[in-house]
Scaffold this motif. Structure first.
Motif, PDB file in Angstrom:
ATOM      1  N   ARG B  65       1.855   1.901   8.965  1.00  0.00           N
ATOM      2  CA  ARG B  65       1.932   3.249   9.536  1.00  0.00           C
ATOM      3  C   ARG B  65       3.018   4.063   8.833  1.00  0.00           C
ATOM      4  N   ALA B  66       4.174   3.415   8.598  1.00  0.00           N
ATOM      5  CA  ALA B  66       5.277   4.105   7.923  1.00  0.00           C
ATOM      6  C   ALA B  66       4.907   4.400   6.471  1.00  0.00           C
ATOM      7  N   LEU B  67       4.164   3.448   5.856  1.00  0.00           N
ATOM      8  CA  LEU B  67       3.741   3.643   4.467  1.00  0.00           C
ATOM      9  C   LEU B  67       2.810   4.851   4.361  1.00  0.00           C
ATOM     10  N   ARG B  68       1.839   4.921   5.283  1.00  0.00           N
ATOM     11  CA  ARG B  68       0.894   6.049   5.269  1.00  0.00           C
ATOM     12  C   ARG B  68       1.631   7.369   5.487  1.00  0.00           C
ATOM     13  N   LEU B  73       3.567  12.424   3.355  1.00  0.00           N
ATOM     14  CA  LEU B  73       4.680  13.367   3.181  1.00  0.00           C
ATOM     15  C   LEU B  73       4.898  13.639   1.692  1.00  0.00           C
ATOM     16  N   GLY B  74       4.869  12.560   0.895  1.00  0.00           N
ATOM     17  CA  GLY B  74       5.070  12.711  -0.546  1.00  0.00           C
ATOM     18  C   GLY B  74       3.971  13.563  -1.171  1.00  0.00           C
ATOM     19  N   LEU B 112       4.792  14.387  -9.485  1.00  0.00           N
ATOM     20  CA  LEU B 112       4.132  13.633  -8.411  1.00  0.00           C
ATOM     21  C   LEU B 112       4.463  12.144  -8.494  1.00  0.00           C
ATOM     22  N   LEU B 113       4.341  11.582  -9.686  1.00  0.00           N
ATOM     23  CA  LEU B 113       4.545  10.132  -9.830  1.00  0.00           C
ATOM     24  C   LEU B 113       6.006   9.756  -9.542  1.00  0.00           C
ATOM     25  N   HIS B 114       6.931  10.481 -10.135  1.00  0.00           N
ATOM     26  CA  HIS B 114       8.352  10.186  -9.906  1.00  0.00           C
ATOM     27  C   HIS B 114       8.726  10.434  -8.439  1.00  0.00           C
ATOM     28  N   LEU B 119      10.257   8.377  -3.232  1.00  0.00           N
ATOM     29  CA  LEU B 119      10.189   8.475  -1.769  1.00  0.00           C
ATOM     30  C   LEU B 119       9.777   7.134  -1.145  1.00  0.00           C
ATOM     31  N   LEU B 120       8.758   6.491  -1.725  1.00  0.00           N
ATOM     32  CA  LEU B 120       8.279   5.225  -1.163  1.00  0.00           C
ATOM     33  C   LEU B 120       9.313   4.117  -1.320  1.00  0.00           C
ATOM     34  N   ILE B 121       9.995   4.088  -2.449  1.00  0.00           N
ATOM     35  CA  ILE B 121      11.030   3.051  -2.649  1.00  0.00           C
ATOM     36  C   ILE B 121      12.187   3.270  -1.677  1.00  0.00           C
ATOM     37  N   ALA B 122      12.568   4.533  -1.476  1.00  0.00           N
ATOM     38  CA  ALA B 122      13.652   4.817  -0.525  1.00  0.00           C
ATOM     39  C   ALA B 122      13.228   4.399   0.884  1.00  0.00           C
ATOM     40  N   THR B 123      11.989   4.719   1.262  1.00  0.00           N
ATOM     41  CA  THR B 123      11.506   4.357   2.604  1.00  0.00           C
ATOM     42  C   THR B 123      11.459   2.836   2.755  1.00  0.00           C
ATOM     43  N   ALA B 124      10.977   2.149   1.707  1.00  0.00           N
ATOM     44  CA  ALA B 124      10.887   0.684   1.774  1.00  0.00           C
ATOM     45  C   ALA B 124      12.287   0.075   1.890  1.00  0.00           C
ATOM     46  N   THR B 125      13.255   0.654   1.190  1.00  0.00           N
ATOM     47  CA  THR B 125      14.627   0.132   1.262  1.00  0.00           C
ATOM     48  C   THR B 125      15.182   0.329   2.667  1.00  0.00           C
ATOM     49  N   ILE B 126      14.952   1.508   3.224  1.00  0.00           N
ATOM     50  CA  ILE B 126      15.412   1.786   4.588  1.00  0.00           C
ATOM     51  C   ILE B 126      14.782   0.795   5.564  1.00  0.00           C
ATOM     52  N   ALA B 127      13.504   0.456   5.300  1.00  0.00           N
ATOM     53  CA  ALA B 127      12.806  -0.470   6.213  1.00  0.00           C
ATOM     54  C   ALA B 127      13.425  -1.868   6.194  1.00  0.00           C
ATOM     55  N   THR B 128      14.134  -2.210   5.121  1.00  0.00           N
ATOM     56  CA  THR B 128      14.760  -3.547   5.083  1.00  0.00           C
ATOM     57  C   THR B 128      16.121  -3.561   5.778  1.00  0.00           C
ATOM     58  N   LEU B 129      16.614  -2.385   6.159  1.00  0.00           N
ATOM     59  CA  LEU B 129      17.997  -2.292   6.679  1.00  0.00           C
ATOM     60  C   LEU B 129      18.044  -1.773   8.112  1.00  0.00           C
TER      61      LEU B 129
END
Lengths: 233, 254
Positions: B65-68, B73-74, B112-114, B119-129
């Motif tokens: 859900r967070a990934l979607r 958003l991106g 778009l790619l960058h 954004l996804l890497i930042a969100t994934a990092t936040i999800a680990t913390l």
């Protein structure tokens, strides 16, 4: 044997938030003996919170304030605050850590307690307030009443000789108010409880200090003076 | 379905969540930097950015859900740049590997790619913390203690402020008799008058509480720190390697 120094002394204290403004607290004098409880009652804006903040050196004042015999000044502020447990009106303002146990244990950790011991004492403190099961919870998942108890656990975990409580019964339902009064009533610390909830104040304290316009209008056990004055409003 | 900011923190259940917090922060920062550094306009660069992002999302265990939500958003943030393509085709200053349409498309494609990868890497990092992990991780890294304490407090207070913001928005919706979207617009337009004074008052009170509780003087390492173990060392080396590959790809393009 000498008697212990009063927990709190205010002697001719005046607080002005701006130099030329009228005082928020005007020439206030009272003292609180060790272990004594007093309710600081008054309408909104009467100076209750200002008095509590002045007692921990957070607002500049004229006059003399002493906490357990130590004069309150910029130099002694840290020493004074170590002897005081402070409960803010809104618990969200004072809960500074993400997890309940971390917030409650902070006071002990700061004083050099071992982490295991500090956490054990924190759980005991939470248990005594009926919220031991919440120890590992994130703070943002708690209700207002639960946060209030966690904040109180954090304020009392170091066994301070003086507790300053700002509207502790605000936003609590009647059972919550009764429970909080019961909890506070079992503590040995001296307490100054700022409130406009007369029932709550009366349940905990024999002594009521009435503030009006920043001045002490009445100081004693007689509730009728306060009721008469408030009904005239 | 909405995913709120504070629900994402610590929601990841992937293998990365078992690493020491400082390793998660370092790896997230390294992958983020690698994706921004890598060229988006070459096939190896595109594959590298996509693969790095996908691997880190998998490792973090970011919930679907967070990934979607983050991906949407991106896309909403970066796809509108493609609307400029027709103007850029006619313009004189198109830069990129090709000319005409190919050159014009290259610019928004790179954004778009960058942007999406970052954004996804930042969100994934936040999800680990969790917020506690963030504190532990920052304090274990060579980062000024005061800055770490302030950063941790900002994240913690943000959780509280989100509830406050929701209450302000609800009050505006009720008092203004408007729906959710109109309330959101009104909320945005009245930020300086309604929200900001509240936040300033709150900041004042929190600062007072921090002073009374001795927060500023305390060394927050008192809460303990996780030590680096073998899996952490492996991930740190891997993150360094990823960064080196990204740098190589960038240098080859020059």
């Amino acid at each position: 044997m000498t008697s212990p120094a009063p927990a709190l002394v205010f002697d001719g204290v005046t607080v002005r938030y701006e130099v030329d403004a009228s005082p928020a607290v005007d020439n206030v004098t009272f003292s609180l003996a060790a272990g004594e409880r007093a309710a600081l009652v008054g309408l909104n804006g009467s100076g209750k919170t200002t008095i509590l903040l002045a007692a921990v050196g957070l607002v500049p004042y004229e006059g003399d304030i002493r906490v357990c015999g130590t004069p309150v000044s910029r130099r002694t502020a840290a020493e004074v605050r170590d002897r005081v447990g402070f409960l803010f009106n809104l618990p969200d303002d004072q809960l500074l850590f993400p997890k309940v146990i971390e917030d409650v244990a902070f006071g002990l950790l700061r004083r050099g307690f071992d982490r295991t011991e500090a956490y054990r004492k924190a759980v005991l403190a939470l248990d005594s307030l009926g919220v031991g099961a919440l120890a590992e919870w994130p703070l943002q998942h708690l209700s207002h009443g639960q946060k209030q108890r966690v904040a109180l656990a954090g304020a009392m975990i170091t066994d301070p000789p003086l507790l300053l409580l700002d509207e502790p019964s605000a936003s609590l339902d009647p059972p919550g108010r009764r429970a909080l009064a019961g909890i506070l009533g079992r503590l040995d610390a001296a307490m100054l409880i700022a409130t406009h909830d007369l029932d709550f104040g009366r349940r905990l304290c024999r002594r009521l200090i009435l503030l009006e316009g920043g001045k002490v209008a009445n100081d004693g056990e007689d509730l009728s003076t306060i009721q008469r004055l408030w009904e005239m409003e | 379905m909405r995913t709120s900011w504070h629900e994402i923190w610590g929601s990841g259940r992937g293998p990365a969540a078992r690493l020491a917090p400082q390793t998660r922060i370092l790896a997230g920062a390294a992958f983020f930097a690698a994706c921004l550094m890598s060229p988006a306009l070459s096939a190896p660069g595109t594959v590298f950015i996509t693969a790095t992002t996908a691997v880190w999302i998998y490792a973090s265990g970011l919930p679907g859900r967070a990934l979607r939500s983050s991906a949407l958003l991106g896309l909403a943030m970066f796809l509108p740049y493609f609307l400029l393509v027709p103007l850029m085709v006619k313009g004189p200053s198109v830069t990129g590997p090709g000319t005409g349409w190919a050159g014009a498309l290259a610019v928004p494609w790179g954004i778009l790619l960058h942007g999406l990868a970052g954004l996804l890497i930042a969100t994934a990092t936040i999800a680990t913390l969790t917020a506690s992990d963030l504190r532990g991780g920052l304090l274990a890294l060579p980062f000024p203690r005061v800055l770490a304490a302030i950063l941790v407090q900002i994240v913690h207070q943000t959780f509280v402020l989100l509830s406050e913001t929701n209450r302000v928005a609800a009050a505006m919706a009720v008092r203004g008799g408007s729906g959710r979207w109109r309330a959101a617009v009104r909320m945005l337009s009245s930020l300086p008058r309604v929200w900001l004074p509240r936040i300033l008052g709150r900041a004042d009170r929190v600062a007072a509480a921090m002073e009374i509780r001795g927060f500023a003087e305390a060394d927050l390492r008192i809460f303990g720190q996780r030590v680096i173990r073998a899996p952490d060392a492996v991930v740190i080396v891997l993150a360094g390697a990823v960064l080196a590959v990204a740098a190589t790809l960038r240098l080859r393009l020059l």
